[in-house]
Design an enzyme around this catalytic site. Structure first.
Site, mmCIF file in Angstrom:
data_model
loop_
_atom_site.group_PDB
_atom_site.id
_atom_site.type_symbol
_atom_site.label_atom_id
_atom_site.label_comp_id
_atom_site.label_asym_id
_atom_site.label_seq_id
_atom_site.Cartn_x
_atom_site.Cartn_y
_atom_site.Cartn_z
ATOM 1 C CD GLU A 52 -15.266 7.864 5.997
ATOM 2 O OE1 GLU A 52 -14.733 7.628 7.091
ATOM 3 O OE2 GLU A 52 -14.756 7.503 4.910
ATOM 4 C CG HIS A 53 -14.633 12.152 4.948
ATOM 5 N ND1 HIS A 53 -14.412 12.619 6.235
ATOM 6 C CD2 HIS A 53 -14.072 10.915 4.911
ATOM 7 C CE1 HIS A 53 -13.758 11.712 6.929
ATOM 8 N NE2 HIS A 53 -13.538 10.672 6.149
#
Length: 439
Positions: free
Chosen positions: A331-332
């Site tokens: 995601e990040h």
């Protein structure tokens, strides 16, 4: 505190696959419970929402008062500190500027061959539901990341669902943020029951065409279940991150960054990926001290993550580290290497990429302007983060002159006959002959 340590070079395929799965295991485990919740809401509507709020949130709600009223919005504006309101306004302005740049032209058209005009018309989705979680905290930033692009896209009906607090109210900052972004329809409903309400509709909660927003395994499972009834949007489940380091990375900086997503909850995933065993040791030492300083329950969340879905992955070299990142599709992705832009071109799968020493994950979460609602569970391989495009749809259009009909007609007839569609071929031939007569 125990911190998982994975030596990629010695891990077999099965062990590597388990590392990739993350909280997907939790999502599969709650499928049966979620199915019952969705069925309850589908049959019971607002009454079921109130009963489920009492069961899961410990809150008694009036089934006829699930929507936040004007007095609650007004009270929320009085409750939040002025400095918080000012910070929120600055964040909204930056997020709005970033997303305004994403807006496509309303219409475009070309002439691919003489006499034929083709194009697209972009229009907003008529109604969307925004899911703003609350279980392990209050998230006005999530409200902002969802509401700003939805409003910019021109969605006519925007409905927010968010879990009520212990006193039955919506988080004050989230209410104020909704109004700042231009949204006033906020429902006191969370979890799988909120997804069901948005998908099927109740007396209070309008049925919508699409649902966007992150959530826990129950929310993720509910989105899977209502697929086909409503567009459930991108898969955005429990938080996750990778901090990618080469041997030049500051271990204290890396330790601070990897803890960020871990404090969201025990079902989060947070990994350091590096080819330097010495750096891995140094980061782990700092992580222990930083986690110990956190208040409860964030400390316990991090301890669970770093002995569960998180930890440190040691790879043979930077190339192997990048390959792991692309396979994991976080995601990040936080990039702490000597030349971050050289790595950017090699990253294929990540919800967002935060480059260099100064681009802290919290900056991206709150104030840089980029959207922080991102695909999780490896879905960054095929999904993008939330943008105005999530709230828009495209319709193709075309116009054909008599000259154009004579140009394209033979092609349509030939393909229709080959595919065994005589009515197609007859209609195409008729249109072509008719255009010749009109000429």
């Amino acid at each position: 505190m125990r911190i998982n340590r994975f030596d990629l070079a010695t891990m077999g395929p099965a062990d590597q696959e388990r590392l990739m799965r993350r909280a997907e295991v939790d999502i599969e485990a709650v499928d049966a419970d979620v199915r019952r919740i969705v069925d309850d809401v589908r049959r019971g509507g607002d009454q079921a929402l109130a009963e489920l709020a009492e069961r899961f949130d410990g809150v008694r709600l009036d089934p006829g008062a699930l929507a936040a009223g004007p007095d609650e919005f007004a009270r929320a504006e009085r409750e939040i500190p002025p400095e918080l309101a000012a910070a929120m306004e600055k964040a909204v302005a930056r997020v709005r500027r970033h997303h305004e740049a994403q807006l496509p032209p309303a219409t475009w058209m070309i002439e691919p061959t003489p006499g034929v005009m083709t194009g697209e018309r972009v229009t907003p989705i008529e109604s969307v539901g925004l899911y703003v979680p609350r279980g392990k905290g209050a998230f006005p930033s999530v409200m902002m990341m969802l509401a700003v692009p939805a409003v910019l896209a021109g969605v006519e009906t925007i409905v927010v669902c968010t879990p009520p607090g212990p006193d039955g109210s919506v988080d004050a900052a989230s209410l104020v943020m909704a109004r700042m972004c231009g949204v006033t329809s906020v429902m006191k409903a969370g979890g799988a029951q909120a997804i069901a309400a948005l998908a099927y509709g109740t007396a209070t909660v309008p049925r919508v065409r699409k649902i966007v927003g992150p959530g826990n395994p129950y929310v993720a499972a509910a989105k899977r279940l209502v697929y086909g009834v409503v567009d459930p949007g991108l898969p955005a489940g429990p938080s996750e991150s990778i901090v990618l380091c080469d041997e030049t990375a500051d271990p204290v900086l890396a330790a601070h960054e990897v803890i960020v997503e871990a404090e969201h909850g025990p079902d989060s995933a947070a990994l350091v990926v590096t080819s330097s065993p010495a750096l891995a040791d140094a980061i782990a030492k700092v992580m222990v001290d930083l986690v110990a300083e956190l208040p409860s329950p964030r400390r316990e969340f991090c301890e669970k993550v770093f002995s569960g879905y998180g930890g440190i992955v040691v790879t043979p070299d930077l190339t192997a580290s990048i390959a792991f990142v692309n396979r994991y599709a976080p995601e990040h992705l936080r990039v702490l290497v000597s030349d971050p832009f050289s790595v950017l071109n090699k990253i294929r799968n990540a919800g967002e990429v935060l480059l260099g020493e100064n681009a802290s994950i919290p900056y991206g979460n709150f104030t840089l302007g980029v959207n922080a609602i991102l695909p999780t569970g490896g879905h960054a391989k095929s999904y993008s983060g939330v943008s105005v495009h999530d709230f828009l749809k495209r319709s193709s259009f075309c116009y054909v002159t008599p000259e154009g009909a004579r140009t394209v007609g033979d092609v349509a007839v030939a393909l229709a006959e080959y595919e065994g569609f005589p009515a197609h071929a007859r209609a195409a031939r008729f249109a072509m002959d008719r255009s010749a007569e009109s000429h």
